[in-house]
Design a protein around this motif. Structure first.
Motif, short mmCIF file in Angstrom:
data_model
loop_
_atom_site.label_atom_id
_atom_site.label_comp_id
_atom_site.label_asym_id
_atom_site.label_seq_id
_atom_site.Cartn_x
_atom_site.Cartn_y
_atom_site.Cartn_z
N GLN A 75 0.80 -1.22 0.00
CA GLN A 75 0.00 0.00 0.00
C GLN A 75 0.84 1.27 0.00
OE1 GLN A 75 -2.64 -0.35 3.36
NE2 GLN A 75 -3.74 -2.07 2.49
N TYR A 76 1.96 1.27 0.71
CA TYR A 76 2.66 2.52 0.95
C TYR A 76 4.05 2.62 0.34
CZ TYR A 76 -1.07 2.86 4.36
OH TYR A 76 -2.30 2.88 4.96
N SER A 77 4.49 1.60 -0.38
CA SER A 77 5.82 1.68 -0.99
C SER A 77 5.70 1.62 -2.51
CB SER A 77 6.72 0.56 -0.50
OG SER A 77 6.43 -0.66 -1.15
N ASP A 78 6.77 2.00 -3.15
CA ASP A 78 6.83 1.91 -4.61
C ASP A 78 7.58 0.66 -5.05
OD1 ASP A 78 5.44 4.30 -4.96
OD2 ASP A 78 7.28 5.49 -4.82
N TYR A 79 7.88 -0.23 -4.12
CA TYR A 79 8.60 -1.46 -4.46
C TYR A 79 7.75 -2.31 -5.39
CZ TYR A 79 11.76 -0.75 -0.43
OH TYR A 79 12.66 -0.27 0.46
N THR A 80 8.42 -3.04 -6.26
CA THR A 80 7.71 -4.02 -7.07
C THR A 80 7.34 -5.20 -6.17
OG1 THR A 80 9.69 -5.28 -7.67
CG2 THR A 80 9.09 -3.40 -9.11
N ILE A 81 6.44 -6.03 -6.66
CA ILE A 81 6.05 -7.21 -5.88
C ILE A 81 7.25 -8.12 -5.67
CG2 ILE A 81 4.61 -9.30 -5.92
CD1 ILE A 81 2.45 -7.47 -7.29
N SER A 82 8.10 -8.23 -6.66
CA SER A 82 9.31 -9.03 -6.54
C SER A 82 10.22 -8.47 -5.44
CB SER A 82 10.05 -9.07 -7.87
OG SER A 82 11.18 -9.88 -7.77
N GLN A 83 10.40 -7.15 -5.41
CA GLN A 83 11.23 -6.53 -4.38
C GLN A 83 10.64 -6.76 -2.99
OE1 GLN A 83 11.09 -2.59 -6.15
NE2 GLN A 83 13.32 -2.60 -6.44
N ILE A 84 9.33 -6.67 -2.88
CA ILE A 84 8.67 -6.89 -1.59
C ILE A 84 8.87 -8.34 -1.14
CG2 ILE A 84 6.43 -7.02 -0.42
CD1 ILE A 84 5.60 -4.56 -2.12
N SER A 85 8.74 -9.27 -2.08
CA SER A 85 8.90 -10.68 -1.71
C SER A 85 10.30 -10.93 -1.14
CB SER A 85 8.61 -11.60 -2.89
OG SER A 85 9.61 -11.52 -3.88
N TYR A 86 11.32 -10.36 -1.76
CA TYR A 86 12.68 -10.53 -1.25
C TYR A 86 12.89 -9.75 0.04
CZ TYR A 86 13.82 -13.00 -5.52
OH TYR A 86 13.83 -13.93 -6.53
N GLU A 87 12.29 -8.58 0.15
CA GLU A 87 12.38 -7.78 1.37
C GLU A 87 11.83 -8.56 2.57
OE1 GLU A 87 12.87 -4.51 3.98
OE2 GLU A 87 13.70 -4.80 1.98
N LEU A 88 10.80 -9.34 2.33
CA LEU A 88 10.17 -10.11 3.41
C LEU A 88 10.77 -11.50 3.59
CD1 LEU A 88 6.46 -9.04 2.87
CD2 LEU A 88 8.05 -8.25 4.63
N GLY A 89 11.84 -11.78 2.86
CA GLY A 89 12.57 -13.02 3.08
C GLY A 89 12.09 -14.23 2.30
N PHE A 90 11.27 -14.02 1.30
CA PHE A 90 10.82 -15.15 0.48
C PHE A 90 11.88 -15.43 -0.59
CE2 PHE A 90 6.98 -13.77 2.49
CZ PHE A 90 6.25 -14.94 2.68
N THR A 91 12.04 -16.70 -0.94
CA THR A 91 13.08 -17.06 -1.91
C THR A 91 12.72 -16.64 -3.32
OG1 THR A 91 12.09 -19.27 -2.10
CG2 THR A 91 13.96 -19.00 -0.57
N ASN A 92 11.42 -16.51 -3.60
CA ASN A 92 11.03 -16.01 -4.92
C ASN A 92 9.61 -15.44 -4.86
OD1 ASN A 92 9.02 -18.13 -5.60
ND2 ASN A 92 10.81 -19.47 -5.67
N GLU A 93 9.27 -14.71 -5.89
CA GLU A 93 7.98 -14.04 -5.95
C GLU A 93 6.81 -15.03 -5.94
OE1 GLU A 93 5.60 -11.01 -8.95
OE2 GLU A 93 7.78 -11.08 -9.06
N GLY A 94 7.00 -16.18 -6.56
CA GLY A 94 5.94 -17.19 -6.60
C GLY A 94 5.58 -17.69 -5.21
N ASN A 95 6.58 -17.96 -4.38
CA ASN A 95 6.31 -18.41 -3.01
C ASN A 95 5.57 -17.33 -2.22
OD1 ASN A 95 7.61 -20.83 -3.44
ND2 ASN A 95 9.51 -20.22 -2.43
N TYR A 96 5.98 -16.10 -2.43
CA TYR A 96 5.34 -14.97 -1.76
C TYR A 96 3.88 -14.83 -2.19
CZ TYR A 96 4.23 -10.09 -0.66
OH TYR A 96 3.63 -8.94 -0.23
#
Length: 161
Positions: free
Chosen positions: A116-137
């Motif tokens: 909601q509040y960042s301009d990060y891509t979904i891929s960047q968010i997934s890595y930021e939250l410690g997921f190994t890839n966007e699909g898992n996230y």
């Protein structure tokens, strides 16, 4: 310190009401946890409810620090020198939720904030939250919210508009 805190809260308030509420909640929770750290150990040991509250609050502090890297109850239980089962018993007693549910809620809440509040891509968010890839996230969010990250983001943008 008081001025810095009040200025920070005012900046949150001017940006977004939800962000302000979240910041205020976290600040108050932090103050409670700080106060709790000053309670004498002998007082903690007098009452099982107090002991459970003590461990549950310590778990929440550890979760705030480690949620991006560690998503298993066993990590937090090991940090507290108790069993996973005991940690879950304590969190259920104090919060009405299992330790795993609390970890999942934390990750979902942080996901929503970032979407909601960042301009990060979904891929960047997934890595930021410690997921190994966007699909898992994406699968994690769909399982626990019923929505994909892009749906959550679109909904948030529509509400703000």
């Amino acid at each position: 310190m008081k001025v810095i805190f009040l200025d920070r809260m005012e900046r949150f308030k001017s940006k977004d009401k939800n962000l302000y509420c979240s910041a205020a909640h976290n600040a108050i929770e932090g103050l409670i946890l700080d106060a709790f750290s000053h309670v004498a150990k002998e007082d903690v040991n007098k009452d099982i409810q107090f002991e459970y509250l003590h461990y549950t609050n310590r778990f929440k502090v550890l979760l705030q620090r480690d949620y991006k890297e560690f998503k298993k109850v066993s990590h937090y239980a090991n940090e507290l020198n108790i069993s996973s089962r005991k940690l879950t018993e304590m969190t259920e007693y104090i919060l009405g939720k299992t330790a795993k549910q609390i970890i999942i809620e934390k990750i979902v809440d942080e996901s929503k904030k970032l979407l909601q509040y960042s301009d990060y891509t979904i891929s960047q968010i997934s890595y930021e939250l410690g997921f190994t890839n966007e699909g898992n996230y994406t699968n994690f969010l769909k399982k626990h919210t019923g929505k994909s990250p892009s749906m959550i983001r679109r909904y948030a943008v529509a509400i703000r508009s």
